[in-house]
Design an enzyme around this catalytic site. Structure first.
Site, PDB file in Angstrom:
ATOM      1  N   THR A  58      56.312  21.307  41.290  1.00 60.49           N
ATOM      2  CA  THR A  58      56.112  20.307  42.556  1.00 60.49           C
ATOM      3  C   THR A  58      55.141  19.213  42.046  1.00 60.49           C
ATOM      4  O   THR A  58      54.716  18.125  42.697  1.00 60.49           O
ATOM      5  CB  THR A  58      56.026  20.916  43.961  1.00 60.49           C
ATOM      6  OG1 THR A  58      55.777  22.558  43.713  1.00 60.49           O
ATOM      7  CG2 THR A  58      56.942  20.328  44.628  1.00 60.49           C
ATOM      8  N   ASP A 171      55.534  30.764  49.451  1.00 58.58           N
ATOM      9  CA  ASP A 171      56.463  30.006  48.602  1.00 58.58           C
ATOM     10  C   ASP A 171      57.194  31.083  47.479  1.00 58.58           C
ATOM     11  O   ASP A 171      57.295  30.915  46.508  1.00 58.58           O
ATOM     12  CB  ASP A 171      55.645  28.808  47.923  1.00 58.58           C
ATOM     13  CG  ASP A 171      56.521  27.750  47.313  1.00 58.58           C
ATOM     14  OD1 ASP A 171      57.740  27.801  47.913  1.00 58.58           O
ATOM     15  OD2 ASP A 171      56.135  26.986  46.700  1.00 58.58           O
TER      16      ASP A 171
HETATM   17  P1  ADP Z   1      53.807  23.960  40.407  1.00 57.65           P
HETATM   18  O1  ADP Z   1      52.785  24.349  41.248  1.00 57.65           O
HETATM   19  O2  ADP Z   1      53.812  22.589  40.126  1.00 57.65           O
HETATM   20  O3  ADP Z   1      55.084  24.096  41.076  1.00 57.65           O
HETATM   21  P2  ADP Z   1      54.592  26.299  38.810  1.00 57.65           P
HETATM   22  O4  ADP Z   1      53.214  26.979  38.797  1.00 57.65           O
HETATM   23  O5  ADP Z   1      55.357  26.951  39.913  1.00 57.65           O
HETATM   24  O6  ADP Z   1      54.197  24.626  39.225  1.00 57.65           O
HETATM   25  O7  ADP Z   1      55.159  26.026  37.418  1.00 57.65           O
HETATM   26  C1  ADP Z   1      56.487  25.386  37.271  1.00 57.65           C
HETATM   27  C2  ADP Z   1      57.256  26.139  36.300  1.00 57.65           C
HETATM   28  O8  ADP Z   1      56.481  26.311  34.968  1.00 57.65           O
HETATM   29  C3  ADP Z   1      57.603  27.678  36.669  1.00 57.65           C
HETATM   30  O9  ADP Z   1      58.792  27.695  37.623  1.00 57.65           O
HETATM   31  C4  ADP Z   1      57.746  28.307  35.562  1.00 57.65           C
HETATM   32  O10 ADP Z   1      59.295  27.915  35.026  1.00 57.65           O
HETATM   33  C5  ADP Z   1      57.054  27.548  34.453  1.00 57.65           C
HETATM   34  N1  ADP Z   1      55.651  28.269  34.318  1.00 57.65           N
HETATM   35  C6  ADP Z   1      54.421  28.159  35.063  1.00 57.65           C
HETATM   36  N2  ADP Z   1      53.492  29.022  34.596  1.00 57.65           N
HETATM   37  C7  ADP Z   1      53.877  29.620  33.709  1.00 57.65           C
HETATM   38  C8  ADP Z   1      53.378  30.517  32.745  1.00 57.65           C
HETATM   39  N3  ADP Z   1      52.160  30.970  32.991  1.00 57.65           N
HETATM   40  N4  ADP Z   1      54.000  30.830  31.729  1.00 57.65           N
HETATM   41  C9  ADP Z   1      55.290  30.467  31.493  1.00 57.65           C
HETATM   42  N5  ADP Z   1      55.950  29.692  32.140  1.00 57.65           N
HETATM   43  C10 ADP Z   1      55.118  29.138  33.306  1.00 57.65           C
END
Ligand code: ADP
Length: 349
Positions: A58, A171
């Site tokens: 997001t 969430d």
């Molecule tokens: P936001 O806070 O913008 O929603 P997220 O932390 O949920 O972002 O990360 C978005 C997507 O990126 C996750 O759904 C996952 O697919 C990928 N992702 C996030 N962090 C990692 C990580 N440490 N290793 C691998 N994939 C990750």
């Protein structure tokens, strides 16, 4: 009359900026180095080699990055300092929680942050993918034994957050559950998590409608939020039904409003019989999806459930299963690979 949950409460702009600035100042004290496997390395943006996007949430993009000094491959979340204030608040809240959760094996680990004039880069351990993308790759059910291990990890992560830091996630959903080739399963994205006051969440925050518990959709007094960690237990239940069947339980709904109305008006989803799920799994999901939150179990009770007890001790080849799936299936979205030149212009603006 159904009232939709309101978006995160708005502080006056000046206060909001002050809060973001204060959090940034705190981070500034710890910026400029990465701590990987107990070793501390001075780090700046030019030490990072971008190997492509692995996710976009997001509020920011996540990249696969090589730390040139050590050759470690890590994940880096990028926050534009000039970006949307709400999004930045989420990223900083996320960082805050992740930094203090360094002693929980079920929560994504942070190596540190690099702050520049334009961006904040948050360095994290690199996982393989999230359960949402895994579901899209498989295009069908994820086996119960894998979900058993996932449940143990997520319930323990949520309990840790509550007991150690008085925090509720808010969430819980498949895209925030990460899994890797070592068979590790971890919770991420604490951007809208909230502090608990007397074990209750007192602030509103959006979250994802699809996984939202009935008591958050239709609270007795919408001006005074007053729900507890059992809202996350519901979201876990919905996520499990989705991953176990390969289908989101409210998949036929066209709008969020339709989903929210169904959550309130219909009986909760269950694991279907006839798909080979154990009675323990069916009963665990039923408990998580108890519509009346006052009767829904909290984490300690869930940890006593046979389903969790079984998978706490049972050996499951999560690593081998995961590697096999990654080999046999295609990524749902081709990740972009950047040339060195494109990467530099991305990271050093
Ligand atoms: P936001 O806070 O913008 O929603 P997220 O932390 O949920 O972002 O990360 C978005 C997507 O990126 C996750 O759904 C996952 O697919 C990928 N992702 C996030 N962090 C990692 C990580 N440490 N290793 C691998 N994939 C990750």
């Amino acid at each position: 009359m159904l009232t939709l949950p309101t978006p995160p409460y708005c502080l006056p702009k000046s206060l909001e900026n002050a809060e973001i600035d204060q959090k940034l100042q705190e981070i500034m004290k710890q910026t400029g180095y990465l701590k990987i496997d107990g070793q501390r390395y001075p780090a700046e943006v030019s030490d990072l080699l971008n190997e492509g996007e692995i996710g976009s949430g997001t509020c920011g993009q996540v990249f696969k990055v090589r730390f040139k000094k050590t050759d470690h491959v890590i994940a880096v979340k990028q926050m534009r300092r000039t970006g949307n204030k709400d999004e930045n608040k989420r990223i900083l809240m996320d960082l805050d929680v992740v930094l203090k959760s360094h002693d929980c094996p079920y929560i994504i680990q942070c190596y540190g942050a690099i702050v520049t004039n334009t961006d904040v880069f948050i360095a994290m351990e690199l996982m393989g993918t999230c359960a949402e993308k895994l579901k899209k790759r498989i295009q069908g059910p994820i086996p119960e034994r894998i979900l058993g291990k996932m449940t143990v990890a997520i319930v323990k992560a949520l309990l840790y957050l509550k007991e150690k830091h008085g925090v509720i996630h808010r969430d819980v959903k498949p895209s925030n559950i990460l899994i890797d080739a070592k068979g590790q399963i971890k919770l991420c994205d604490f951007g809208i998590s909230g502090r608990l006051v007397d074990s209750k969440a007192k602030t509103r925050s959006a979250g994802c409608a699809a996984y939202m518990a009935p008591e958050r959709i239709d609270p007795p007094d919408p001006t005074k939020p007053d729900y507890d960690i059992r809202a996350d237990v519901w979201s876990l239940g919905i996520s499990l039904v989705e991953l176990a069947t390969g289908q989101f339980p409210y998949k036929n709904c066209k709008t969020d409003f339709e989903v929210l109305t169904k959550v309130l008006q219909e009986d909760p989803p269950l694991l279907p019989t006839g798909m080979g799920f154990s009675l323990d799994f069916q009963s665990f999901v039923k408990d998580c999806l108890t519509k009346d939150h006052r009767r829904r179990p909290k984490y300690h009770k869930l940890l006593e459930h046979n389903f969790i007890r079984r998978y706490e001790v049972l050996e499951v080849e999560v690593a081998a299963w995961f590697q096999d799936i990654m080999e046999k299936t295609e990524s749902p979205r081709t990740s972009q690979c950047y040339t060195q030149h494109q990467m530099l212009s991305l990271f050093s603006r």
